[in-house]
Design an enzyme around this catalytic site. Structure first.
Site, short mmCIF file in Angstrom:
data_model
loop_
_atom_site.label_atom_id
_atom_site.label_comp_id
_atom_site.label_asym_id
_atom_site.label_seq_id
_atom_site.Cartn_x
_atom_site.Cartn_y
_atom_site.Cartn_z
N GLY A 1 38.33 10.79 58.10
CA GLY A 1 39.63 10.13 58.19
C GLY A 1 40.11 9.95 59.61
O GLY A 1 40.72 8.94 59.96
N THR A 2 39.85 10.93 60.47
CA THR A 2 40.31 10.84 61.86
C THR A 2 39.69 9.66 62.57
O THR A 2 40.38 8.88 63.24
CB THR A 2 40.00 12.15 62.61
OG1 THR A 2 40.80 13.20 62.06
CG2 THR A 2 40.31 12.02 64.09
N ASN B 1 50.44 14.56 53.69
CA ASN B 1 49.54 15.69 53.45
C ASN B 1 50.28 17.02 53.36
O ASN B 1 49.75 17.98 52.82
CB ASN B 1 48.49 15.77 54.56
CG ASN B 1 49.10 15.79 55.94
OD1 ASN B 1 49.80 14.85 56.33
ND2 ASN B 1 48.85 16.84 56.69
N GLN C 1 45.02 11.48 51.89
CA GLN C 1 45.52 12.44 50.90
C GLN C 1 45.76 11.80 49.54
O GLN C 1 45.71 12.46 48.51
CB GLN C 1 46.81 13.08 51.40
CG GLN C 1 47.10 14.45 50.83
CD GLN C 1 46.05 15.48 51.18
OE1 GLN C 1 45.43 16.06 50.29
NE2 GLN C 1 45.84 15.73 52.46
N SER D 1 38.87 9.63 53.21
CA SER D 1 37.87 10.64 53.58
C SER D 1 37.35 11.32 52.32
O SER D 1 38.11 11.55 51.37
CB SER D 1 38.50 11.67 54.51
OG SER D 1 37.57 12.65 54.89
N HIS E 1 36.01 14.45 51.82
CA HIS E 1 36.12 15.89 51.58
C HIS E 1 37.43 16.29 50.91
O HIS E 1 37.59 17.44 50.50
CB HIS E 1 35.88 16.68 52.86
CG HIS E 1 37.03 16.74 53.81
ND1 HIS E 1 37.85 17.84 53.92
CD2 HIS E 1 37.49 15.84 54.70
CE1 HIS E 1 38.76 17.62 54.84
NE2 HIS E 1 38.57 16.41 55.33
N THR F 1 23.54 6.12 63.35
CA THR F 1 22.78 6.16 62.10
C THR F 1 23.67 6.59 60.94
O THR F 1 24.36 7.61 61.02
CB THR F 1 21.60 7.14 62.22
OG1 THR F 1 20.75 6.73 63.29
CG2 THR F 1 20.79 7.19 60.92
N CYS G 1 49.57 26.92 64.32
CA CYS G 1 49.56 28.22 65.01
C CYS G 1 49.05 28.01 66.43
O CYS G 1 47.92 27.57 66.63
CB CYS G 1 48.66 29.20 64.27
SG CYS G 1 48.65 30.85 65.01
#
Length: 386
Positions: free
Chosen positions: A71-72, A151, A179, A199, A201, A237, A325
């Protein structure tokens, strides 16, 4: 101790059927799809079939899909690639304050290159106002990029209305749907969207593969340079095994979408009903109706989010916060700050529960009761100390 994973908005486990579909392309059908020998041709055939299947599921033509590393990269290709290719038309971009950092940091990079970016505010539900979009449009606006579903809090933006609003403007419309994909019906054939990022994942597919939908006629400058893969739009590739897995994952997600939506709504109800019964004070963040079904973001006033997440983890519950964080300290979520302001305690006590493959009613009941116990314990400790 059993571990209960309720952080599917961060990443999701690979579906067993997806893994089974991918394995041959790691073991025996491992060819480079650009090679002309038979092993390469087998890989090319698998790549073409997967692209065709994804195009069919999105109801778009095959040539509109460009495979990326996730996605990025898809967001960066859409935003930076389009801006650099079309800066002769103008250098103004519109986005929102609650976008994923893949969008925000891409926009910040363009500002360093002389572009001007308008960051739209949102209301307390996390939605942009159509009037703000309209007022921000200028003659030199070339791109509007607004996420489909958030998200962190799950709020869905009025994508259809935004697309219709800018349809007759020179600006193109990009949406980060990472998302939202697989959780709700995107209906690309009905929406006035020019570019869309997704994306694998997030939908029980493999990490490291995503795609950018680019409507026919929209020109984007490549952001990677090398070979002539993806019709010279994205060098490198192709990750054949992951692309095959992506197609299978989306197929499975769409087949089970309605059933999962109902189940996740039941999960959210179990959590909130339990907390009400246990007399736990909480506030749900995000839109009450226009929301992604798998995301529930909740603030527990008076409870330190770092302590809450740590205690949940010790209890075997994997949840998360939208906060970042940094150097050992929790910084407030930029999404919640945009929704509620910097001063409110609400942004300091928010946790995100997100549901997915493998979660059961029994697990969610356990999450609900454990969370209630931890929240009450942490709240009591605070009262005692003060």
């Amino acid at each position: 101790m059993e571990v209960i994973y309720v952080d599917h908005a961060a990443t999701s486990p690979l579906h067993p059927d997806v893994l089974e579909k991918m394995l041959p392309y790691y073991q025996t059908l491992f060819g480079n799809p650009s090679s002309i020998h038979q092993v390469g041709r087998q890989a090319r055939q698998a790549l073409d079939q997967a692209r065709s299947r994804l195009a069919s599921l999105f109801a778009v033509s095959e040539q509109t899909l460009v495979f990326t590393s996730g996605g990025t990269e898809a967001d960066n290709m859409a935003i930076i690639g389009y801006a650099l290719e079309n800066e002769n038309k103008g250098k103004h971009i519109i986005t929102s304050q609650i976008e994923h950092h893949a969008v925000l940091h891409a926009c910040e990079e363009l500002e360093k290159r002389g572009f001007e970016v308008t960051y739209l505010p949102v209301d307390e539900t996390g939605r942009v106002r159509l009037n703000d979009v309209q007022k921000s449009l200028r003659n030199d606006t070339i791109l509007v990029t607004l996420m489909f579903g958030n998200n962190e809090v799950g709020t869905i933006q009025p994508i259809k209305e935004i697309g219709e609003l800018i349809e007759n403007h020179q600006a193109v419309f990009h949406t980060d749907a990472v998302q939202a994909c697989g959780g709700i019906n995107l209906k690309l054939d009905e929406l006035k969207i020019d570019m869309l990022s997704v994306s694998a994942h997030k939908i029980n597919g493999p990490k490291g593969i995503g795609l950018l939908y680019i409507r026919n006629g929209v020109k984007v400058k490549p952001v990677l340079f090398g070979g002539e893969q993806e019709k010279k739009r994205r060098a490198g590739t192709e990750n054949v095994a992951a692309i095959v897995g992506f197609a299978k994952a989306l197929e499975l997600a769409l087949e089970s979408m309605t059933k999962r939506q109902e189940l996740y709504q039941q999960f959210a109800q179990i959590l909130t009903d339990t907390w009400l019964k246990e007399k736990v004070e909480f506030m749900i963040n995000g839109h009450q109706h226009e929301r992604l079904p798998h995301v529930l973001n909740v603030s527990f006033p008076g409870v330190n989010i770092e302590s809450l997440l740590m205690n949940l983890d010790l209890a075997g519950i994997c949840a998360s916060s939208g906060s970042a964080c940094t150097a050992g300290s929790i910084e407030p979520s930029h999404v919640l700050v945009a929704m509620f302001g910097q001063a409110t305690e609400r942004i300091q006590s928010a946790v995100r529960f997100s549901f997915g493959l493998g979660n059961t009613i029994e697990e969610i009941e356990h999450v609900a009761s454990q969370t209630a116990q931890i929240v009450k314990r942490l709240g009591q400790q605070k009262e005692f100390i003060s």
